[in-house]
Motif scaffolding. Structure first.
Motif, mmCIF file in Angstrom:
data_model
loop_
_atom_site.group_PDB
_atom_site.id
_atom_site.type_symbol
_atom_site.label_atom_id
_atom_site.label_comp_id
_atom_site.label_asym_id
_atom_site.label_seq_id
_atom_site.Cartn_x
_atom_site.Cartn_y
_atom_site.Cartn_z
ATOM 1 N N PRO A 43 18.650 6.374 -12.748
ATOM 2 C CA PRO A 43 17.307 5.836 -12.984
ATOM 3 C C PRO A 43 16.354 6.248 -11.864
ATOM 4 N N PRO A 95 26.006 4.295 -19.632
ATOM 5 C CA PRO A 95 25.118 3.905 -20.728
ATOM 6 C C PRO A 95 25.085 4.969 -21.822
ATOM 7 N N VAL A 106 21.602 -0.099 -29.679
ATOM 8 C CA VAL A 106 21.066 0.628 -28.537
ATOM 9 C C VAL A 106 20.362 -0.336 -27.592
ATOM 10 N N ALA A 107 19.544 -1.215 -28.146
ATOM 11 C CA ALA A 107 18.814 -2.201 -27.336
ATOM 12 C C ALA A 107 19.779 -3.091 -26.563
ATOM 13 N N MET A 110 21.094 -1.151 -23.536
ATOM 14 C CA MET A 110 20.046 -1.040 -22.507
ATOM 15 C C MET A 110 19.834 -2.365 -21.792
ATOM 16 N N ARG A 114 20.766 -2.923 -18.056
ATOM 17 C CA ARG A 114 19.470 -2.808 -17.368
ATOM 18 C C ARG A 114 19.160 -1.354 -17.056
ATOM 19 N N CYS A 115 19.301 -0.541 -18.082
ATOM 20 C CA CYS A 115 19.145 0.899 -17.919
ATOM 21 C C CYS A 115 17.969 1.381 -18.768
ATOM 22 N N PRO A 116 17.095 2.237 -18.210
ATOM 23 C CA PRO A 116 15.903 2.675 -18.941
ATOM 24 C C PRO A 116 16.167 3.755 -19.978
ATOM 25 N N LEU A 117 17.396 4.246 -20.038
ATOM 26 C CA LEU A 117 17.735 5.241 -21.047
ATOM 27 C C LEU A 117 19.232 5.268 -21.272
ATOM 28 N N VAL A 118 19.606 5.739 -22.448
ATOM 29 C CA VAL A 118 21.021 5.888 -22.780
ATOM 30 C C VAL A 118 21.251 7.297 -23.300
ATOM 31 N N THR A 131 15.097 6.662 -24.697
ATOM 32 C CA THR A 131 14.482 5.939 -23.584
ATOM 33 C C THR A 131 14.034 4.560 -24.071
ATOM 34 N N ALA A 132 13.834 3.672 -23.116
ATOM 35 C CA ALA A 132 13.359 2.329 -23.467
ATOM 36 C C ALA A 132 12.006 2.413 -24.164
#
Length: 143
Positions: A43, A95, A106-107, A110, A114-118, A131-132
């Motif tokens: 991140p 992630p 997916v949500a 995330m 607490r990750c902004p992308l998977v 991405t979020a």
């Protein structure tokens, strides 16, 4: 849902990875191992954490008294550093989601990590990322 997304290797130059984050305004990068397998997500917030001296993280009021020329030297910390060094020392859950996972699945990943992308996998290969911001776009767009 998945979009093309840049990946970097564990032994890639940290400076180049950070430039990629900055220029493309990415929330993070997917980091792959030697065989191209997903290793982790870096991140952008973790890079910031690496760059800010620990004593300033412990007492943010010190940031106000540090000379701007010293602040300009923060990026010098990236010289001769690999992406591997930017990653947290403690291993974290990877992630990743499958290409056919639902928006809610997916949500949930995330949110839990607490990750902004998977990273999105199909047949154990990375086919892109979510991405979020992309996820939120899908949630608020009427279908």
């Amino acid at each position: 849902m998945a979009e093309e997304f840049p990946v970097v290797g564990l032994d890639s130059a940290a400076r180049e990875a950070v430039e990629l984050l900055a220029v493309r305004r990415l929330p993070g990068l997917i980091v792959v191992g030697a065989k191209g397998e997903p290793h982790s997500v870096l991140p952008a917030s973790q890079v910031v954490r690496f760059l800010v001296p620990s004593y300033v993280q412990d007492d943010p009021s010190l940031a106000r008294v540090i000379d701007e020329s010293l602040a300009d030297q923060v990026a010098d910390k990236l010289a001769n550093v690999t992406v591997r060094r930017l990653l947290p020392s403690e291993p974290v859950e990877l992630p990743v989601v499958n290409h056919d996972d639902t928006v809610l699945e997916v949500a949930a990943i995330m949110a839990r990590l607490r990750c902004p992308l998977v990273a999105v996998l199909k047949d154990k290969k990375i086919i892109g990322a979510i991405t979020a911001s992309r996820l939120l776009e899908l949630v608020v767009t009427p279908h």
